[in-house]
Scaffold this motif. Structure first.
Motif, short mmCIF file in Angstrom:
data_model
loop_
_atom_site.label_atom_id
_atom_site.label_comp_id
_atom_site.label_asym_id
_atom_site.label_seq_id
_atom_site.Cartn_x
_atom_site.Cartn_y
_atom_site.Cartn_z
N LEU A 92 5.27 2.59 3.41
CA LEU A 92 4.68 1.65 4.35
C LEU A 92 4.69 0.24 3.77
CD1 LEU A 92 1.58 3.67 5.67
CD2 LEU A 92 3.81 3.39 6.75
N THR A 93 4.57 -0.74 4.63
CA THR A 93 4.51 -2.14 4.18
C THR A 93 3.10 -2.44 3.69
OG1 THR A 93 3.84 -2.99 6.33
CG2 THR A 93 6.21 -2.74 5.93
N PRO A 94 2.93 -3.50 2.87
CA PRO A 94 1.57 -3.88 2.46
C PRO A 94 0.64 -4.12 3.63
CG PRO A 94 3.19 -4.98 1.08
CD PRO A 94 3.96 -4.28 2.16
N ARG A 95 1.14 -4.67 4.74
CA ARG A 95 0.29 -4.89 5.91
C ARG A 95 -0.22 -3.57 6.47
NH1 ARG A 95 0.54 -4.54 11.21
NH2 ARG A 95 2.71 -3.86 11.14
N GLU A 121 0.50 -5.67 -5.56
CA GLU A 121 0.56 -6.48 -4.35
C GLU A 121 -0.54 -6.08 -3.38
OE1 GLU A 121 3.79 -7.70 -0.84
OE2 GLU A 121 4.37 -6.33 -2.47
N LEU A 122 -0.76 -4.79 -3.24
CA LEU A 122 -1.77 -4.30 -2.32
C LEU A 122 -3.17 -4.61 -2.84
CD1 LEU A 122 -2.20 -2.79 0.32
CD2 LEU A 122 -2.08 -0.64 -0.95
N ALA A 123 -3.39 -4.48 -4.13
CA ALA A 123 -4.69 -4.78 -4.72
C ALA A 123 -5.04 -6.26 -4.52
CB ALA A 123 -4.69 -4.43 -6.20
N THR A 124 -4.06 -7.12 -4.68
CA THR A 124 -4.29 -8.56 -4.46
C THR A 124 -4.67 -8.83 -3.01
OG1 THR A 124 -2.75 -9.15 -6.22
CG2 THR A 124 -3.23 -10.84 -4.58
N ALA A 125 -4.00 -8.13 -2.08
CA ALA A 125 -4.24 -8.36 -0.65
C ALA A 125 -5.59 -7.83 -0.19
CB ALA A 125 -3.13 -7.73 0.17
#
Length: 485
Positions: A92-95, A121-125
């Motif tokens: 899946l995408t980060p979104r 990347e996901l943790a940052t988002a």
């Protein structure tokens, strides 16, 4: 304690793999084999590691993991210590993943080393703290000793799965220990899983056909193969482990048939499901695997199995009742079915009630959202999803019915049908066709006449589009919302 006696999945698991089962092979990954004692020992080590994270009891742990020894140990540890693992898809995408995490409590995110970049990347988002899971390590403490003092109850969460999100954002499904234990017994009986069986799934770990079936296999005392991502070569390699039982989705079966790679000498049972299969594909697969028993299971992340087309049904279909291959079988053991709000043709929403269904509505029934009808022998024919139904000028059109007719045309390899907004009719039927020969696509007028022979005029597609490939989810389901966008 035996697996059948366990009132929780954890009791099933430890009952099988401690005591006499401790020396038997529980899990295989490449050249590594874990015995039952090894599996429980590494699960105890994973529980110690969870303790070090200071993750509160009752808090889920979202995890970017694949089918590995470490993921299995961590799943068992999470179930044992009331900190359930929630595997999420690395495809899946980060979104999309951000939407998954929004529904889970806690501030941690786990990633296996191979998914560390996506995890960062996901943790940052999301503002979560990323932890990368270390290699598996056994504990000096026995998991059974830990559980003897603090056994999770039947209503506590064993693990968390997410729906495939074919109609939107994936939804979290909390899988209770007791329901998973019952599902283990029901499902193992359907596919004939028992000690001595060697099981592999072609589905990803986060999916009900991945971890959901691995949990069934381990609870039944079967050996689990940590299969790498699907490919014809990886499928053929499963014979090296003596794989007797396997699960594939229809698109995988199609690919293996196309490459002449479906035959597996050790295979005894082939389970398939997750999306419709073309009867011709199934007949060809049965011919390639004449000594293999076939079984189809219909269900959802919220509850499975709902129905099954069992071994005997397939044998009957191969001789006197070929029409059974267009059904998803009859109610699974312990399942009650009904059709809600049936139309003139008897079709409506299929609803199910059973002790092993994870997430029923307040009325006690699982509202599947699948449209279909049940014949006098109890066989269920699906017609599509409620949200996929097309309403053209007040007339209902079920996409799956149209697709089943069109798929019989020899010039069509695959087809998907959706509704397109129309000012006059409200919606019109549109077909996306993957030609059998891209260099020689079928004539649209010929397809229209072919469809009209079997379908009412309002069901025949008004619009046609030739495409190279249908968009699909990781589970092989067609993403109609992508086609409609």
């Amino acid at each position: 304690m035996t697996a059948a006696a366990g009132t929780t999945w954890m009791a099933q698991l430890t009952g099988v793999w401690s005591g006499p089962g401790a020396g038997q092979t529980a899990v295989i990954s490449g050249a590594t084999r874990w015995s039952g004692a090894d599996l429980l020992g590494h699960a105890a080590g994973a529980a110690d590691w969870l303790d070090s994270l200071a993750l509160p009891v009752g808090t889920p742990l979202p995890a970017l993991v694949s089918t590995t020894l470490e993921a299995l140990a961590l799943t068992i540890a999470g179930a044992a210590t009331r900190r359930p693992l929630a595997p999420i898809s690395t495809r899946l995408t980060p979104r999309e993943l951000t939407a998954c995490l929004a529904g889970l409590a806690g501030d941690l995110l786990l990633a296996e080393p191979a998914a560390a970049d996506l995890g960062r990347e996901l943790a940052t988002a999301t503002g979560r703290r990323l932890v990368v899971h270390p290699p598996a390590a056994a504990s000096d403490r026995l998991l059974t000793d830990r559980l003897s003092a603090d056994q999770p109850g039947p209503d506590e969460t064993a693990l968390i799965l997410h729906t495939s999100g074919t109609s939107g954002v994936p939804k979290a499904v909390y899988v209770a220990q007791g329901k998973l234990a019952v599902r283990g017994r029901v499902n193992a009986a359907i596919v004939d899983l028992a000690p001595g069986s060697v099981y592999a799934s072609g589905s990803p770990y986060h999916h009900i056909a991945g971890l959901g079936m691995i949990a069934v296999a381990l609870g039944a005392g079967a050996t689990v193969v940590c299969a790498p991502p699907f490919s014809p070569r990886n499928w053929q390699d499963l014979a090296d482990y003596g794989t007797t039982h396997a699960l594939l989705v229809p698109t995988m079966i199609d690919r293996l048939l196309a490459e002449g790679a479906l035959a597996l000498p050790t295979l005894r049972v082939l389970q398939y499901g997750a999306s419709p299969i073309h009867p011709d594909t199934l007949r060809e697969a049965m011919a390639v695997l004449p000594g293999v028993a076939f079984v189809q299971i219909f269900g959802q992340t919220e509850g499975s199995p709902v129905t099954c087309l069992n071994f005997d049904d397939h044998r009957l279909a191969a001789t006197t009742r070929p029409e059974l291959l267009r059904t998803v079988g009859r109610a699974a053991q312990g399942v009650e079915l009904r059709v809600v709000d049936p139309g003139p043709d008897g079709s409506g929403e299929i609803r199910a009630r059973g002790e092993h269904l994870f997430q029923p509505e307040a009325d006690g029934w699982l509202h599947t959202g699948d449209l279909g009808h049940i014949d006098s022998d109890g066989y269920v024919t699906l017609l599509g999803r409620r949200g996929d139904r097309i309403v053209r000028g007040g007339e209902n059109v079920d996409p799956l019915e149209v697709e089943q007719v069109l798929s019989l045309h020899p010039a069509i390899r695959e087809v998907a049908v959706v509704g397109r907004a129309d000012r006059r009719w409200g919606q019109v039927v549109k077909a996306f066709v993957v030609p059998a020969d891209p260099r020689d696509p079928p004539d649209v007028e010929e397809l229209r006449l072919f469809a009209r022979e079997s379908l009412s005029g309002f069901k025949v597609p008004a619009e046609w589009e030739m495409i190279e490939i249908l968009p699909r989810s990781a589970a092989g389901k067609v993403l109609r919302r992508v086609l409609q966008s």
